[in-house]
Design a protein around this motif. Structure first.
Motif, PDB file in Angstrom:
ATOM      1  N   ARG A  31      14.348 -13.425 -58.950  1.00 36.44           N
ATOM      2  CA  ARG A  31      13.767 -14.520 -58.088  1.00 36.44           C
ATOM      3  C   ARG A  31      11.890 -14.555 -58.257  1.00 36.44           C
ATOM      4  O   ARG A  31      11.473 -13.371 -58.431  1.00 36.44           O
ATOM      5  N   LEU A  32      11.401 -15.561 -58.275  1.00 42.80           N
ATOM      6  CA  LEU A  32       9.981 -15.610 -58.453  1.00 42.80           C
ATOM      7  C   LEU A  32       9.351 -16.397 -57.278  1.00 42.80           C
ATOM      8  O   LEU A  32      10.015 -17.609 -57.080  1.00 42.80           O
ATOM      9  N   LEU A  33       8.461 -16.037 -56.644  1.00 40.56           N
ATOM     10  CA  LEU A  33       7.686 -16.879 -55.453  1.00 40.56           C
ATOM     11  C   LEU A  33       6.717 -17.625 -55.987  1.00 40.56           C
ATOM     12  O   LEU A  33       6.478 -18.840 -55.461  1.00 40.56           O
ATOM     13  N   VAL A 286       5.571 -23.759 -45.782  1.00 38.62           N
ATOM     14  CA  VAL A 286       6.599 -22.662 -45.438  1.00 38.62           C
ATOM     15  C   VAL A 286       6.335 -21.257 -45.818  1.00 38.62           C
ATOM     16  O   VAL A 286       6.065 -20.387 -45.023  1.00 38.62           O
ATOM     17  N   VAL A 287       5.908 -21.156 -47.157  1.00 39.37           N
ATOM     18  CA  VAL A 287       5.786 -20.193 -47.936  1.00 39.37           C
ATOM     19  C   VAL A 287       4.231 -19.514 -47.208  1.00 39.37           C
ATOM     20  O   VAL A 287       4.182 -18.468 -47.038  1.00 39.37           O
ATOM     21  N   ALA A 294       3.935 -12.265 -42.159  1.00 34.42           N
ATOM     22  CA  ALA A 294       4.287 -10.988 -42.733  1.00 34.42           C
ATOM     23  C   ALA A 294       3.081 -10.121 -42.849  1.00 34.42           C
ATOM     24  O   ALA A 294       2.919  -8.824 -42.708  1.00 34.42           O
ATOM     25  N   LEU A 295       1.704 -10.793 -43.057  1.00 29.81           N
ATOM     26  CA  LEU A 295       0.651  -9.934 -43.257  1.00 29.81           C
ATOM     27  C   LEU A 295      -0.210  -9.825 -42.158  1.00 29.81           C
ATOM     28  O   LEU A 295      -1.433  -9.121 -42.243  1.00 29.81           O
ATOM     29  N   ALA A 296      -0.051 -10.244 -41.010  1.00 29.25           N
ATOM     30  CA  ALA A 296      -0.430 -10.447 -39.659  1.00 29.25           C
ATOM     31  C   ALA A 296      -1.139  -8.783 -39.295  1.00 29.25           C
ATOM     32  O   ALA A 296      -2.181  -9.013 -38.666  1.00 29.25           O
ATOM     33  N   ALA A 297      -0.202  -7.873 -39.409  1.00 28.70           N
ATOM     34  CA  ALA A 297      -0.578  -6.712 -39.123  1.00 28.70           C
ATOM     35  C   ALA A 297      -1.367  -5.818 -40.137  1.00 28.70           C
ATOM     36  O   ALA A 297      -1.719  -4.677 -39.831  1.00 28.70           O
ATOM     37  N   VAL A 298      -1.736  -6.396 -41.200  1.00 26.01           N
ATOM     38  CA  VAL A 298      -2.494  -5.798 -42.073  1.00 26.01           C
ATOM     39  C   VAL A 298      -3.979  -6.150 -42.179  1.00 26.01           C
ATOM     40  O   VAL A 298      -4.487  -7.409 -42.196  1.00 26.01           O
ATOM     41  N   PRO A 299      -4.927  -5.295 -41.647  1.00 26.75           N
ATOM     42  CA  PRO A 299      -6.397  -5.632 -41.555  1.00 26.75           C
ATOM     43  C   PRO A 299      -7.107  -6.240 -42.772  1.00 26.75           C
ATOM     44  O   PRO A 299      -6.938  -5.675 -43.898  1.00 26.75           O
ATOM     45  N   GLY A 300      -7.564  -7.141 -42.465  1.00 28.98           N
ATOM     46  CA  GLY A 300      -8.296  -7.898 -43.554  1.00 28.98           C
ATOM     47  C   GLY A 300      -7.528  -8.969 -44.428  1.00 28.98           C
ATOM     48  O   GLY A 300      -8.099  -9.620 -45.212  1.00 28.98           O
ATOM     49  N   ALA A 301      -6.354  -8.881 -44.387  1.00 32.11           N
ATOM     50  CA  ALA A 301      -5.433  -9.747 -44.991  1.00 32.11           C
ATOM     51  C   ALA A 301      -5.445 -11.314 -44.451  1.00 32.11           C
ATOM     52  O   ALA A 301      -5.915 -11.533 -43.428  1.00 32.11           O
ATOM     53  N   ARG A 302      -5.273 -12.299 -45.582  1.00 28.82           N
ATOM     54  CA  ARG A 302      -5.690 -13.473 -45.349  1.00 28.82           C
ATOM     55  C   ARG A 302      -4.693 -14.475 -46.099  1.00 28.82           C
ATOM     56  O   ARG A 302      -4.795 -14.248 -47.172  1.00 28.82           O
ATOM     57  N   VAL A 303      -4.510 -15.305 -45.570  1.00 30.30           N
ATOM     58  CA  VAL A 303      -3.742 -16.724 -46.316  1.00 30.30           C
ATOM     59  C   VAL A 303      -4.823 -17.804 -46.193  1.00 30.30           C
ATOM     60  O   VAL A 303      -5.126 -18.245 -44.998  1.00 30.30           O
ATOM     61  N   PHE A 304      -5.303 -18.347 -47.380  1.00 29.39           N
ATOM     62  CA  PHE A 304      -6.317 -19.496 -47.159  1.00 29.39           C
ATOM     63  C   PHE A 304      -5.991 -20.646 -48.221  1.00 29.39           C
ATOM     64  O   PHE A 304      -5.797 -20.447 -49.402  1.00 29.39           O
ATOM     65  N   PRO A 305      -5.991 -21.754 -47.761  1.00 29.51           N
ATOM     66  CA  PRO A 305      -6.072 -22.352 -46.485  1.00 29.51           C
ATOM     67  C   PRO A 305      -4.693 -22.390 -45.953  1.00 29.51           C
ATOM     68  O   PRO A 305      -3.702 -22.394 -46.636  1.00 29.51           O
ATOM     69  N   GLU A 306      -4.647 -22.449 -44.580  1.00 22.03           N
ATOM     70  CA  GLU A 306      -3.187 -22.504 -43.910  1.00 22.03           C
ATOM     71  C   GLU A 306      -3.456 -23.548 -42.949  1.00 22.03           C
ATOM     72  O   GLU A 306      -3.953 -23.287 -41.809  1.00 22.03           O
ATOM     73  N   PRO A 307      -2.444 -24.608 -43.261  1.00 18.06           N
ATOM     74  CA  PRO A 307      -1.531 -24.562 -44.044  1.00 18.06           C
ATOM     75  C   PRO A 307      -2.516 -25.146 -45.307  1.00 18.06           C
ATOM     76  O   PRO A 307      -3.412 -25.664 -45.594  1.00 18.06           O
ATOM     77  N   PRO A 308      -1.760 -24.984 -46.573  1.00 16.02           N
ATOM     78  CA  PRO A 308      -2.338 -25.276 -47.827  1.00 16.02           C
ATOM     79  C   PRO A 308      -2.385 -26.848 -48.076  1.00 16.02           C
ATOM     80  O   PRO A 308      -1.765 -27.686 -47.492  1.00 16.02           O
ATOM     81  N   HIS A 309      -3.215 -27.211 -48.843  1.00 18.63           N
ATOM     82  CA  HIS A 309      -3.820 -28.692 -49.202  1.00 18.63           C
ATOM     83  C   HIS A 309      -2.940 -29.021 -50.154  1.00 18.63           C
ATOM     84  O   HIS A 309      -2.556 -30.384 -50.292  1.00 18.63           O
ATOM     85  N   VAL A 370      10.666 -14.312 -47.766  1.00 20.85           N
ATOM     86  CA  VAL A 370       9.190 -14.050 -48.256  1.00 20.85           C
ATOM     87  C   VAL A 370       8.881 -12.936 -47.259  1.00 20.85           C
ATOM     88  O   VAL A 370       8.164 -12.134 -47.805  1.00 20.85           O
ATOM     89  N   THR A 371       9.285 -12.744 -46.268  1.00 18.08           N
ATOM     90  CA  THR A 371       8.819 -11.389 -45.239  1.00 18.08           C
ATOM     91  C   THR A 371       9.317 -10.155 -45.967  1.00 18.08           C
ATOM     92  O   THR A 371       8.888  -9.096 -46.155  1.00 18.08           O
TER      93      THR A 371
END
Length: 381
Positions: A31-33, A286-287, A294-309, A370-371
Motif C-alpha cells: 500500500r502507498l499513501l 481526508v488524508v 494523528a500527529l497532533a500530539a507531536v510537538p512541532g508537527a504540522r500539515v500544511f495547508p489544511e485543508p490542501p488546495h 492513515v492513523t
C-alpha cells in the motif's frame, strides 16, 4: 505523481544507493499513501504500449521535428486550455525561459517579476538570468501570489508577471478565484502562468481550465508532474506568441528529431489522469485531516495547508530528514506500507518536511488506515 529525483532534494543529497533502496522498497509495498508505485523500464514500456493504443493512432508514422503525434498533443492542449495554439517543449525549464524572454523582448525590458519561491528561482539554476540576460524582481516575498495593492505599489518596472499556480514551495498553495482575478486586473504588464500543476487547480479555483488560462497572456503546463508522462511541457498563447516560442525552441536545442515517446505518454496521461483528479483532490482533504489528527500530539508537527488546495501538501515533523528517511524505508521494507517519499531538512535544526501526493493508490486509505500508518512510523523513530 512526482517521481523525478531532481525534485527530491533528500534523495539527491543521499546518493544513488538510497535512491535505489527507496525505488525497491516502494515498488514492493502493498500500500502507498503518497505518489504512485515506481515502475522499472520494462513495466514502463509495457504500460506506455498499452495506453498509447487508445491515445493515438499507432499505425501512423512517428513525428519528425515536432509534427505527427507531437502536433496532435499541441492541438489537444490548446483545446483543453482554450488557447489559439500550443508549443511542445522537452522540458519546463526551457519553456519557462523562452516565455519570459519573449515578453522581455517584446517590451524592451529585462526585468521579470517572479516570486522568490518560484520554480525558476529555486529549481532552474536561475537559467533565465544566465542564458537570457534577464533580472528578477519580487513584488512580494510572502508565501502567496502578490496582492493588487502590492502590484500597484511596486516601484520596479518589468516585462511580465509570472504567477506559479499552485506555488509549490509554499505548500502547493493557491489564491481564491477573486484574489487571482483581482491581481491580474491590477497588472498592466503581460501575465504568464507557471501552471506545471494547473490541471489540479481547477477545483480550488472553482473554474475551468479555459477560464483560468484566459486570465493570462501565456501559460506553461507540465506533462510529467501530475499526468505521469515521461517528460515534456507545453506553452500556450496567441498564434504569434507560439510561433515565436517555437523559433526560440529551435535555438535552445529543443527541436528534437523525434519525441514521440514523450508525446504519447503525455496524451495517455491526459486521458488517464484528468478524469481522476477531482477524486484525488477530494481525498487529499481526508488524508490531510487524518495526518493532522494523528500527529497532533507531536510537538512541532504540522500539515500544511489544511485543508490542501490541490492533491498535494506538506507534512512537517521534528526529526532530522535522515532519521525520517530511514524510518520510512524500514516501514516500507518490513511492513509493506509506503507512507511518504523523501524528506528534507529545514532551516530550523531538527525539523524536516516532505511533500504528500494523493493519487490512485491513496484512494483506498481510510482515515483509520492513515492513523495506523503514522503510529507505525513514529514507533520506528
Amino acid at each position: 505523481m512526482d517521481v523525478n529525483e531532481n525534485d527530491d532534494p533528500a534523495a539527491a543529497v543521499a546518493g544513488p544507493s538510497v535512491q535505489e533502496r527507496r525505488f525497491a522498497a516502494l515498488r514492493g509495498c502493498e500500500r502507498l499513501l503518497s505518489g504512485t508505485r515506481p515502475q522499472n523500464l520494462r513495466e514502463r514500456l509495457a504500460a506506455l504500449t498499452a495506453e498509447a493504443e487508445q491515445a493515438h493512432d499507432l499505425d501512423r508514422r512517428p513525428d519528425f521535428y515536432g509534427d505527427g503525434v507531437v502536433r496532435a498533443l499541441e492541438e489537444r492542449v490548446a483545446a483543453l486550455l482554450g488557447a489559439a495554439d500550443a508549443a511542445f517543449f522537452p522540458t519546463g525549464t526551457m519553456a519557462q525561459q523562452i516565455a519570459m524572454r519573449i515578453w522581455a523582448d517584446r517590451r524592451g525590458e529585462r526585468n521579470v517579476a517572479l516570486h522568490p519561491l518560484s520554480h525558476p528561482e529555486r529549481h532552474e539554476r536561475r537559467a533565465y538570468a544566465t542564458l537570457g540576460g534577464l533580472h528578477s524582481v519580487w513584488p512580494t516575498t510572502e508565501p502567496r501570489i502578490p496582492t493588487p495593492e502590492e502590484i500597484r505599489g511596486f516601484d520596479e518596472s518589468y516585462a511580465v508577471l509570472t504567477l506559479e499556480l499552485p506555488l509549490r514551495e509554499a505548500g502547493f498553495v493557491l489564491p481564491t478565484w477573486d484574489e487571482l482575478t483581482a491581481t491580474v486586473s491590477a497588472e498592466d504588464a503581460p501575465v504568464h502562468f507557471d501552471g506545471a500543476r494547473l490541471w489540479e487547480s481547477t477545483f480550488h479555483l472553482g473554474h475551468s481550465l479555459p477560464e483560468i488560462a484566459a486570465l493570462a497572456d501565456s501559460v506553461y503546463v507540465s506533462f510529467y508532474k501530475t499526468l505521469g508522462g515521461v517528460s515534456g511541457a507545453a506553452l500556450t498563447g496567441d498564434r504569434e506568441f507560439v510561433r515565436t516560442a517555437k523559433a526560440w525552441r529551435h535555438r535552445y536545442g529543443g527541436q528534437l528529431f523525434q519525441q514521440w515517446p514523450a508525446a504519447l505518454s503525455a496524451l495517455a496521461g491526459l486521458d488517464r489522469e484528468l478524469p481522476r483528479l477531482e477524486s484525488y483532490v477530494t481525498h487529499a482533504k481526508v488524508v490531510a485531516a487524518a495526518l493532522a489528527e494523528a500527529l497532533a500530539a507531536v510537538p512541532g508537527a504540522r500539515v500544511f495547508p489544511e485543508p490542501p488546495h490541490t492533491h498535494q501538501f506538506q507534512v512537517w515533523l521534528p526529526y532530522p530528514a535522515r532519521a525520517l528517511d530511514e524510518a520510512g524505508l524500514r516501514l516500507a521494507e518490513e511492513s509493506g506500507l509506503g507512507l511518504f517519499g523523501g524528506w528534507r531538512d529545514s532551516a530550523l535544526p531538527g525539523l524536516a518536511m516532505t511533500e504528500v501526493t494523493v493519487a490512485g493508490p491513496a484512494l483506498e486509505w481510510t482515515a483509520k488506515d492513515v492513523t495506523a500508518g503514522v503510529e507505525a512510523l513514529l514507533a520506528l523513530l
